[in-house]
Design a protein around this motif. Structure first.
Motif, PDB file in Angstrom:
ATOM      1  N   ARG A   1       3.682  11.220   1.968  1.00  0.00           N
ATOM      2  CA  ARG A   1       4.719  11.354   0.941  1.00  0.00           C
ATOM      3  C   ARG A   1       5.273   9.953   0.697  1.00  0.00           C
ATOM      4  NH1 ARG A   1       8.209  15.740  -0.592  1.00  0.00           N
ATOM      5  NH2 ARG A   1       7.376  16.922   1.158  1.00  0.00           N
ATOM      6  N   VAL A   2       5.126   9.472  -0.524  1.00  0.00           N
ATOM      7  CA  VAL A   2       5.612   8.139  -0.880  1.00  0.00           C
ATOM      8  C   VAL A   2       7.097   8.262  -1.215  1.00  0.00           C
ATOM      9  CG1 VAL A   2       5.365   6.193  -2.463  1.00  0.00           C
ATOM     10  CG2 VAL A   2       3.334   7.482  -1.730  1.00  0.00           C
ATOM     11  N   ALA A   3       7.911   7.593  -0.433  1.00  0.00           N
ATOM     12  CA  ALA A   3       9.365   7.674  -0.596  1.00  0.00           C
ATOM     13  C   ALA A   3       9.978   6.349  -0.159  1.00  0.00           C
ATOM     14  CB  ALA A   3       9.911   8.829   0.249  1.00  0.00           C
ATOM     15  N   SER A   4      11.281   6.288  -0.178  1.00  0.00           N
ATOM     16  CA  SER A   4      11.991   5.083   0.232  1.00  0.00           C
ATOM     17  C   SER A   4      11.513   4.622   1.606  1.00  0.00           C
ATOM     18  CB  SER A   4      13.493   5.367   0.271  1.00  0.00           C
ATOM     19  OG  SER A   4      14.193   4.228   0.685  1.00  0.00           O
ATOM     20  N   GLY A   5      11.207   3.337   1.723  1.00  0.00           N
ATOM     21  CA  GLY A   5      10.725   2.777   2.980  1.00  0.00           C
ATOM     22  C   GLY A   5       9.217   2.750   3.101  1.00  0.00           C
ATOM     23  N   PHE A   6       8.508   3.445   2.201  1.00  0.00           N
ATOM     24  CA  PHE A   6       7.043   3.429   2.236  1.00  0.00           C
ATOM     25  C   PHE A   6       6.565   2.011   1.935  1.00  0.00           C
ATOM     26  CE2 PHE A   6       2.725   4.128   0.793  1.00  0.00           C
ATOM     27  CZ  PHE A   6       2.277   5.150   1.625  1.00  0.00           C
ATOM     28  N   PRO A   7       5.519   1.537   2.607  1.00  0.00           N
ATOM     29  CA  PRO A   7       5.039   0.167   2.360  1.00  0.00           C
ATOM     30  C   PRO A   7       4.375   0.045   0.980  1.00  0.00           C
ATOM     31  CG  PRO A   7       3.556   1.296   3.862  1.00  0.00           C
ATOM     32  CD  PRO A   7       4.725   2.213   3.634  1.00  0.00           C
ATOM     33  N   ARG A   8       5.099  -0.546   0.052  1.00  0.00           N
ATOM     34  CA  ARG A   8       4.593  -0.640  -1.321  1.00  0.00           C
ATOM     35  C   ARG A   8       5.349  -1.688  -2.116  1.00  0.00           C
ATOM     36  NH1 ARG A   8       7.644   4.397  -4.260  1.00  0.00           N
ATOM     37  NH2 ARG A   8       9.585   4.170  -3.096  1.00  0.00           N
ATOM     38  N   LEU A   9       4.750  -2.087  -3.205  1.00  0.00           N
ATOM     39  CA  LEU A   9       5.402  -2.928  -4.203  1.00  0.00           C
ATOM     40  C   LEU A   9       5.524  -2.101  -5.471  1.00  0.00           C
ATOM     41  CD1 LEU A   9       3.529  -6.340  -3.808  1.00  0.00           C
ATOM     42  CD2 LEU A   9       5.876  -5.820  -3.131  1.00  0.00           C
ATOM     43  N   VAL A  10       6.690  -2.138  -6.076  1.00  0.00           N
ATOM     44  CA  VAL A  10       6.909  -1.447  -7.345  1.00  0.00           C
ATOM     45  C   VAL A  10       7.473  -2.467  -8.330  1.00  0.00           C
ATOM     46  CG1 VAL A  10       7.218   0.833  -6.280  1.00  0.00           C
ATOM     47  CG2 VAL A  10       9.197  -0.644  -6.631  1.00  0.00           C
ATOM     48  N   PRO A  11       7.419  -2.167  -9.630  1.00  0.00           N
ATOM     49  CA  PRO A  11       7.875  -3.152 -10.619  1.00  0.00           C
ATOM     50  C   PRO A  11       9.266  -3.721 -10.337  1.00  0.00           C
ATOM     51  CG  PRO A  11       6.746  -1.373 -11.718  1.00  0.00           C
ATOM     52  CD  PRO A  11       6.862  -0.963 -10.269  1.00  0.00           C
ATOM     53  N   SER A  12      10.192  -2.908  -9.844  1.00  0.00           N
ATOM     54  CA  SER A  12      11.551  -3.409  -9.596  1.00  0.00           C
ATOM     55  C   SER A  12      11.609  -4.416  -8.447  1.00  0.00           C
ATOM     56  CB  SER A  12      12.503  -2.241  -9.308  1.00  0.00           C
ATOM     57  OG  SER A  12      12.083  -1.535  -8.159  1.00  0.00           O
ATOM     58  N   ASP A  13      10.539  -4.496  -7.621  1.00  0.00           N
ATOM     59  CA  ASP A  13      10.484  -5.468  -6.520  1.00  0.00           C
ATOM     60  C   ASP A  13      10.063  -6.860  -6.990  1.00  0.00           C
ATOM     61  OD1 ASP A  13      11.059  -3.484  -4.638  1.00  0.00           O
ATOM     62  OD2 ASP A  13       8.940  -3.111  -4.211  1.00  0.00           O
ATOM     63  N   LEU A  14       9.496  -6.941  -8.173  1.00  0.00           N
ATOM     64  CA  LEU A  14       8.887  -8.192  -8.630  1.00  0.00           C
ATOM     65  C   LEU A  14       9.856  -9.036  -9.451  1.00  0.00           C
ATOM     66  CD1 LEU A  14       5.437  -6.724  -9.733  1.00  0.00           C
ATOM     67  CD2 LEU A  14       6.081  -7.661  -7.504  1.00  0.00           C
TER      68      LEU A  14
END
Length: 159
Positions: A112-125
């Motif tokens: 389940r992809v949720a807060s804290g999951f290891p990922r980059l999303v547009p708002s991180d860039l």
């Protein structure tokens, strides 16, 4: 324009990652939108691990036919599967090209992809960075693992 994840349902999306290695330790994420759950009630990541071998019984065309059979009673899922095959460039006329390479399913893992999951999303860039391709460690995803039964419950609530 296509959606960032592989399958979309009214309240859920699924991103599918497949690895074909002896020890699949990381998943390649093609862009910053694939694991972005903005506007999605539930985002699942399905990891499928396969081993390549020479076996005509477990070829890509036979796997496609098996999935079509499994999905025959789930119209929305079957249509999404067929669209994904088309967008991936798989047409039944090309099946002979894939007939000599076999695949053995090693494992399936649901996250389940949720807060804290290891990922980059547009708002991180930061401004000016886009089209990001990166890898995530499967070990870092383990705290977000869910049972197949839970994933199926989420999907069955979509119909």
């Amino acid at each position: 324009m296509g959606k960032a994840q592989d399958f979309h349902f009214p309240h859920c999306a699924i991103e599918v990652k497949t690895t074909v290695t002896q020890q699949p330790e990381r998943l390649t994420i093609s862009n910053e939108q694939q694991l972005d759950d903005s506007g999605i009630e539930t985002l699942l990541l399905l990891h499928l691990a396969f081993d390549i071998h020479s076996n005509e019984d477990e070829t890509l065309p036979s796997l496609v036919e098996s999935l079509r059979s499994l999905l025959q009673d789930f119209t929305a899922a079957k249509m999404a599967f067929e669209r994904s095959l088309f967008h991936a460039g798989y047409l039944d006329i090309h099946a002979p090209l894939y007939a000599s390479t076999g695949y053995r399913h090693l494992s399936s893992s649901y996250f389940r992809v949720a807060s804290g999951f290891p990922r980059l999303v547009p708002s991180d860039l930061v401004t000016g960075i886009s089209h990001v391709r990166y890898a995530i460690s499967l070990n870092a995803c383990r705290p977000f693992a869910i049972a197949e039964s839970e994933a199926l419950k989420i999907l069955n609530s979509q119909e």
